[in-house]
Motif scaffolding. Structure first.
Motif, PDB file in Angstrom:
ATOM      1  N   LYS A 153       0.845  -1.191   0.000  1.00 50.82           N
ATOM      2  CA  LYS A 153       0.000   0.000   0.000  1.00 50.82           C
ATOM      3  C   LYS A 153       0.886   1.250   0.000  1.00 50.82           C
ATOM      4  N   TRP A 154       0.503   2.203  -0.824  1.00 49.90           N
ATOM      5  CA  TRP A 154       1.218   3.476  -0.883  1.00 49.90           C
ATOM      6  C   TRP A 154       0.241   4.594  -0.569  1.00 49.90           C
ATOM      7  N   GLU A 155       0.736   5.649   0.071  1.00 53.31           N
ATOM      8  CA  GLU A 155      -0.065   6.843   0.331  1.00 53.31           C
ATOM      9  C   GLU A 155       0.756   8.072  -0.040  1.00 53.31           C
ATOM     10  N   VAL A 156       0.111   8.993  -0.739  1.00 48.66           N
ATOM     11  CA  VAL A 156       0.766  10.234  -1.152  1.00 48.66           C
ATOM     12  C   VAL A 156      -0.237  11.365  -0.965  1.00 48.66           C
ATOM     13  N   GLU A 157       0.244  12.492  -0.446  1.00 49.75           N
ATOM     14  CA  GLU A 157      -0.602  13.670  -0.271  1.00 49.75           C
ATOM     15  C   GLU A 157      -0.013  14.837  -1.052  1.00 49.75           C
ATOM     16  N   ALA A 158      -0.907  15.690  -1.565  1.00 45.84           N
ATOM     17  CA  ALA A 158      -0.473  16.861  -2.329  1.00 45.84           C
ATOM     18  C   ALA A 158      -1.562  17.925  -2.258  1.00 45.84           C
ATOM     19  N   GLU A 159      -1.204  19.139  -2.622  1.00 40.75           N
ATOM     20  CA  GLU A 159      -2.149  20.255  -2.628  1.00 40.75           C
ATOM     21  C   GLU A 159      -2.934  20.332  -3.931  1.00 40.75           C
ATOM     22  N   THR A 160      -2.324  19.899  -5.046  1.00 41.53           N
ATOM     23  CA  THR A 160      -2.983  19.956  -6.352  1.00 41.53           C
ATOM     24  C   THR A 160      -2.825  18.601  -7.049  1.00 41.53           C
ATOM     25  N   TYR A 161      -3.644  18.373  -8.068  1.00 40.79           N
ATOM     26  CA  TYR A 161      -3.524  17.134  -8.841  1.00 40.79           C
ATOM     27  C   TYR A 161      -2.230  17.113  -9.651  1.00 40.79           C
ATOM     28  N   LYS A 162      -1.789  18.262 -10.103  1.00 39.47           N
ATOM     29  CA  LYS A 162      -0.515  18.338 -10.821  1.00 39.47           C
ATOM     30  C   LYS A 162       0.626  17.911  -9.895  1.00 39.47           C
ATOM     31  N   GLU A 163       0.646  18.450  -8.687  1.00 36.76           N
ATOM     32  CA  GLU A 163       1.668  18.079  -7.706  1.00 36.76           C
ATOM     33  C   GLU A 163       1.573  16.589  -7.373  1.00 36.76           C
ATOM     34  N   LEU A 164       0.353  16.089  -7.243  1.00 39.21           N
ATOM     35  CA  LEU A 164       0.153  14.672  -6.951  1.00 39.21           C
ATOM     36  C   LEU A 164       0.714  13.806  -8.082  1.00 39.21           C
ATOM     37  N   ALA A 165       0.430  14.177  -9.324  1.00 37.40           N
ATOM     38  CA  ALA A 165       0.952  13.423 -10.470  1.00 37.40           C
ATOM     39  C   ALA A 165       2.478  13.422 -10.468  1.00 37.40           C
ATOM     40  N   GLU A 166       3.082  14.556 -10.143  1.00 33.87           N
ATOM     41  CA  GLU A 166       4.546  14.636 -10.084  1.00 33.87           C
ATOM     42  C   GLU A 166       5.100  13.688  -9.022  1.00 33.87           C
ATOM     43  N   LYS A 167       4.495  13.708  -7.839  1.00 38.77           N
ATOM     44  CA  LYS A 167       4.967  12.840  -6.754  1.00 38.77           C
ATOM     45  C   LYS A 167       4.788  11.370  -7.092  1.00 38.77           C
ATOM     46  N   LEU A 168       3.643  11.022  -7.673  1.00 33.38           N
ATOM     47  CA  LEU A 168       3.396   9.625  -8.036  1.00 33.38           C
ATOM     48  C   LEU A 168       4.350   9.158  -9.132  1.00 33.38           C
TER      49      LEU A 168
ATOM     50  N   ASP B 100      -6.562   7.383 -14.891  1.00 29.00           N
ATOM     51  CA  ASP B 100      -6.389   6.501 -16.040  1.00 29.00           C
ATOM     52  C   ASP B 100      -5.082   5.719 -16.000  1.00 29.00           C
ATOM     53  N   SER B 101      -4.171   6.114 -15.131  1.00 34.51           N
ATOM     54  CA  SER B 101      -2.837   5.506 -15.090  1.00 34.51           C
ATOM     55  C   SER B 101      -2.819   4.286 -14.180  1.00 34.51           C
ATOM     56  N   GLN B 102      -2.254   3.229 -14.696  1.00 35.95           N
ATOM     57  CA  GLN B 102      -2.051   2.037 -13.887  1.00 35.95           C
ATOM     58  C   GLN B 102      -0.585   1.660 -13.979  1.00 35.95           C
ATOM     59  N   GLY B 103       0.120   1.953 -12.935  1.00 37.35           N
ATOM     60  CA  GLY B 103       1.519   1.575 -12.842  1.00 37.35           C
ATOM     61  C   GLY B 103       1.640   0.488 -11.802  1.00 37.35           C
ATOM     62  N   MET B 104       2.525   0.679 -10.862  1.00 40.95           N
ATOM     63  CA  MET B 104       2.696  -0.286  -9.782  1.00 40.95           C
ATOM     64  C   MET B 104       1.437  -0.375  -8.926  1.00 40.95           C
ATOM     65  N   ALA B 105       0.727   0.734  -8.809  1.00 37.11           N
ATOM     66  CA  ALA B 105      -0.501   0.757  -7.995  1.00 37.11           C
ATOM     67  C   ALA B 105      -1.688   0.485  -8.909  1.00 37.11           C
ATOM     68  N   TYR B 106      -2.128  -0.741  -8.927  1.00 43.48           N
ATOM     69  CA  TYR B 106      -3.228  -1.134  -9.805  1.00 43.48           C
ATOM     70  C   TYR B 106      -4.557  -0.571  -9.314  1.00 43.48           C
ATOM     71  N   TYR B 107      -4.775  -0.599  -8.001  1.00 47.58           N
ATOM     72  CA  TYR B 107      -5.991  -0.051  -7.412  1.00 47.58           C
ATOM     73  C   TYR B 107      -5.665   1.306  -6.790  1.00 47.58           C
ATOM     74  N   GLN B 108      -6.523   2.295  -7.073  1.00 48.61           N
ATOM     75  CA  GLN B 108      -6.274   3.645  -6.579  1.00 48.61           C
ATOM     76  C   GLN B 108      -7.532   4.216  -5.935  1.00 48.61           C
ATOM     77  N   ASN B 109      -7.312   5.089  -4.966  1.00 42.47           N
ATOM     78  CA  ASN B 109      -8.403   5.835  -4.352  1.00 42.47           C
ATOM     79  C   ASN B 109      -7.910   7.268  -4.133  1.00 42.47           C
ATOM     80  N   ILE B 110      -8.726   8.221  -4.537  1.00 47.22           N
ATOM     81  CA  ILE B 110      -8.393   9.635  -4.345  1.00 47.22           C
ATOM     82  C   ILE B 110      -9.442  10.248  -3.433  1.00 47.22           C
ATOM     83  N   GLU B 111      -8.958  10.932  -2.398  1.00 44.89           N
ATOM     84  CA  GLU B 111      -9.841  11.577  -1.441  1.00 44.89           C
ATOM     85  C   GLU B 111      -9.431  13.040  -1.311  1.00 44.89           C
ATOM     86  N   GLU B 112     -10.380  13.925  -1.480  1.00 45.71           N
ATOM     87  CA  GLU B 112     -10.123  15.356  -1.291  1.00 45.71           C
ATOM     88  C   GLU B 112     -10.486  15.698   0.135  1.00 45.71           C
ATOM     89  N   ILE B 113      -9.459  16.085   0.920  1.00 46.54           N
ATOM     90  CA  ILE B 113      -9.688  16.366   2.339  1.00 46.54           C
ATOM     91  C   ILE B 113      -9.420  17.825   2.662  1.00 46.54           C
TER      92      ILE B 113
END
Length: 87
Positions: free
Chosen positions: A14-29, A74-87
């Motif tokens: 399991k991986w968890e990543v947090e970011a302020e924007t989706y662009k930042e999230l994509a960069e981190k992932l 739409d991206s499936q890399g190492m993390a096949y299952y994904q969940n995005i939560e806006e908190i």
């Protein structure tokens, strides 16, 4: 704040990543190789199908937050299952 959680196909890792924007999230992932970058084969295929340009640098600068979110979903890399939560 956006919280992304992903697991492998066996749901053992399991991986968890947090970011302020989706662009930042994509960069981190992408940095962690959890999703492709716009420069690799899968990212290029996504750009050709869904974006107005196939130039990764131009797309990187012009993509909206909704497009970044769609790219992540739409991206499936190492993390096949994904969940995005806006908190």
């Amino acid at each position: 704040m956006i919280k992304w959680t992903g697991t492998d196909t066996a749901k053992r890792v399991k991986w968890e990543v947090e970011a302020e924007t989706y662009k930042e999230l994509a960069e981190k992932l992408s940095e962690r190789d959890l999703i492709p970058s716009l420069n690799d084969e899968q990212g290029q295929a996504w750009l050709e199908q869904w974006h107005t340009t196939s130039d990764p640098e131009e797309a990187y600068e012009s993509m909206t937050e909704d497009e970044w979110k769609e790219f992540i979903n739409d991206s499936q890399g190492m993390a096949y299952y994904q969940n995005i939560e806006e908190i």
